[in-house]
Design a protein around this motif. Sequence first.
Motif, PDB file in Angstrom:
ATOM      1  N   THR A 160       0.772  -1.009   0.023  1.00 35.95           N
ATOM      2  CA  THR A 160      -0.093  -0.106   0.000  1.00 35.95           C
ATOM      3  C   THR A 160       1.080   1.073   0.126  1.00 35.95           C
ATOM      4  N   ASP A 161       0.363   2.177  -0.802  1.00 36.52           N
ATOM      5  CA  ASP A 161       1.349   3.583  -0.837  1.00 36.52           C
ATOM      6  C   ASP A 161       1.315   4.073   0.551  1.00 36.52           C
ATOM      7  N   LYS A 162       2.596   4.837   0.899  1.00 38.05           N
ATOM      8  CA  LYS A 162       2.840   5.294   2.191  1.00 38.05           C
ATOM      9  C   LYS A 162       1.657   6.305   2.860  1.00 38.05           C
ATOM     10  N   LYS A 163       1.103   7.138   1.968  1.00 38.34           N
ATOM     11  CA  LYS A 163       0.259   7.925   2.462  1.00 38.34           C
ATOM     12  C   LYS A 163      -0.858   7.465   2.945  1.00 38.34           C
ATOM     13  N   THR A 164      -1.377   6.198   1.999  1.00 40.11           N
ATOM     14  CA  THR A 164      -2.538   5.390   2.622  1.00 40.11           C
ATOM     15  C   THR A 164      -2.367   4.635   3.684  1.00 40.11           C
ATOM     16  N   LEU A 165      -1.135   4.143   3.630  1.00 42.73           N
ATOM     17  CA  LEU A 165      -1.026   3.244   4.754  1.00 42.73           C
ATOM     18  C   LEU A 165      -0.861   4.125   6.226  1.00 42.73           C
ATOM     19  N   GLN A 166      -0.210   5.107   6.226  1.00 41.78           N
ATOM     20  CA  GLN A 166      -0.132   5.758   7.417  1.00 41.78           C
ATOM     21  C   GLN A 166      -1.499   6.571   7.930  1.00 41.78           C
ATOM     22  N   LYS A 167      -2.276   6.698   7.001  1.00 39.61           N
ATOM     23  CA  LYS A 167      -3.767   7.207   7.100  1.00 39.61           C
ATOM     24  C   LYS A 167      -4.558   5.987   7.916  1.00 39.61           C
ATOM     25  N   GLN A 168      -4.121   4.846   7.408  1.00 38.63           N
ATOM     26  CA  GLN A 168      -4.984   3.731   7.896  1.00 38.63           C
ATOM     27  C   GLN A 168      -4.452   3.392   9.415  1.00 38.63           C
ATOM     28  N   LEU A 169      -3.218   3.410   9.541  1.00 36.85           N
ATOM     29  CA  LEU A 169      -2.826   3.158  10.955  1.00 36.85           C
ATOM     30  C   LEU A 169      -3.032   4.275  11.973  1.00 36.85           C
ATOM     31  N   LYS A 170      -2.947   5.559  11.557  1.00 38.31           N
ATOM     32  CA  LYS A 170      -3.314   6.906  12.363  1.00 38.31           C
ATOM     33  C   LYS A 170      -5.191   6.537  12.639  1.00 38.31           C
ATOM     34  N   ALA A 171      -5.772   6.001  11.660  1.00 37.99           N
ATOM     35  CA  ALA A 171      -7.328   6.100  11.924  1.00 37.99           C
ATOM     36  C   ALA A 171      -7.574   5.210  12.920  1.00 37.99           C
ATOM     37  N   TYR A 172      -6.676   3.858  12.767  1.00 38.38           N
ATOM     38  CA  TYR A 172      -6.819   2.722  13.779  1.00 38.38           C
ATOM     39  C   TYR A 172      -6.285   3.201  15.210  1.00 38.38           C
ATOM     40  N   LYS A 173      -5.466   3.707  15.216  1.00 39.72           N
ATOM     41  CA  LYS A 173      -5.135   4.336  16.569  1.00 39.72           C
ATOM     42  C   LYS A 173      -5.956   5.416  17.179  1.00 39.72           C
ATOM     43  N   GLU A 174      -6.548   5.978  16.502  1.00 39.29           N
ATOM     44  CA  GLU A 174      -7.468   6.745  16.923  1.00 39.29           C
ATOM     45  C   GLU A 174      -8.720   6.247  17.578  1.00 39.29           C
ATOM     46  N   LYS A 175      -9.081   5.066  16.831  1.00 32.03           N
ATOM     47  CA  LYS A 175     -10.275   4.268  17.414  1.00 32.03           C
ATOM     48  C   LYS A 175      -9.819   3.408  18.484  1.00 32.03           C
ATOM     49  N   HIS A 176      -8.681   2.788  18.502  1.00 36.66           N
ATOM     50  CA  HIS A 176      -8.319   1.601  19.373  1.00 36.66           C
ATOM     51  C   HIS A 176      -7.230   1.970  20.506  1.00 36.66           C
ATOM     52  N   GLY A 177      -6.751   3.081  20.294  1.00 36.67           N
ATOM     53  CA  GLY A 177      -5.521   3.604  21.244  1.00 36.67           C
ATOM     54  C   GLY A 177      -4.065   2.986  20.802  1.00 36.67           C
ATOM     55  N   PHE A 178      -3.913   1.714  21.169  1.00 31.60           N
ATOM     56  CA  PHE A 178      -2.733   0.967  20.944  1.00 31.60           C
ATOM     57  C   PHE A 178      -2.820   0.339  19.458  1.00 31.60           C
ATOM     58  N   LEU A 179      -1.573   0.304  18.852  1.00 36.27           N
ATOM     59  CA  LEU A 179      -1.415  -0.295  17.601  1.00 36.27           C
ATOM     60  C   LEU A 179      -0.832  -1.794  18.022  1.00 36.27           C
ATOM     61  N   TYR A 180      -1.790  -2.841  17.946  1.00 36.39           N
ATOM     62  CA  TYR A 180      -1.476  -4.167  18.201  1.00 36.39           C
ATOM     63  C   TYR A 180      -1.224  -4.818  16.898  1.00 36.39           C
ATOM     64  N   ILE A 181       0.037  -5.257  16.470  1.00 33.25           N
ATOM     65  CA  ILE A 181       0.247  -5.580  15.085  1.00 33.25           C
ATOM     66  C   ILE A 181       0.944  -6.852  15.028  1.00 33.25           C
TER      67      ILE A 181
END
Length: 306
Positions: A160-181
């Motif tokens: 996935t392109d960098k801008k889209t991937l970063q947007k997805q990660l930021k959105a997930y963090k805003e919703k869930h707090g931690f990023l469990y990957i």
Amino acid sequence: MTDLKIGVVGIPGKWSTEVLADEIEKRTGFRLVIDIEKVVADLSIPEVLYQDQCLCKLDGIIIKKISQDYSPQVLDRLEILRFVECCGVKIYSNPAEILRLVDRMSCTVSLAKANIPMPKTLITEDVSAAYDAVHRFGSVVLKPLFSTKARGMEVLDSSTDKKTLQKQLKAYKEKHGFLYIQQKVQLPGHDMGLVFLGGEYQGAYARIGDGSSWNTTIHSGGKYAAVYPPDDVIEMARKAQAQFDLAYTTVDVAETEDGYICFEVSAFGGFKGAQEGLEINMASRYTDYVINLLLKDRNGELDAVS
């Protein structure tokens, strides 16, 4: 028959809750399905009521389900049951141990400390570190810290392109707090649930995906079938569940190109996989197990269940 009063904390009307209450009623003549949302705890008396029944006057409680979905609210419900336990009521499984499992991070850390093989995992609040992990792992699954049956999980790919991937990660963090990957592993179309009662292995079932989803959960269209894992896999699962003092649980295991891995130890453990995949009535076995423990505690010796 016995005069023990054993309640079931669960979801009224749900199959697994009701079948467990059925088995208890057969042996005791007593039936109480407890909707934890309607429990009232007055710590000044002290008294914990569900409808007209004081839970502190029960002989035992089996926790079948604490919520339809996992959330931080589950922790507070378990704290109420910990108080009931302090009144002298035996609770299966121990609420303090379940507390360690409903939070995915706590479960993962405990398994990692015991050197249980798991998918490569990174946990962070740093979006940049999460972005680097996606590129290092290739394809990943983002998992909420509180969820069940793959709900809320998302698959991301390093292509996935960098801008889209970063947007997805930021959105997930805003919703869930931690990023469990976790690195997304290639499964052979199924994974396994190994069933344990009182720490003893009961059997294993497979969840076979229908090809419509990346995961094999029944929630996503999978089905159950019997499976017979090798002894070393059973021992790995036994070691995993032994990190937690649980009366009943299932351990999720899968085979990968690099060997078998453990996904998680269930806080509650289901009955349907054993019922449909193995034709084993684990609700019946679980009921006998709890009754024998309660009778042993009452009489000082193991009484047979009639």
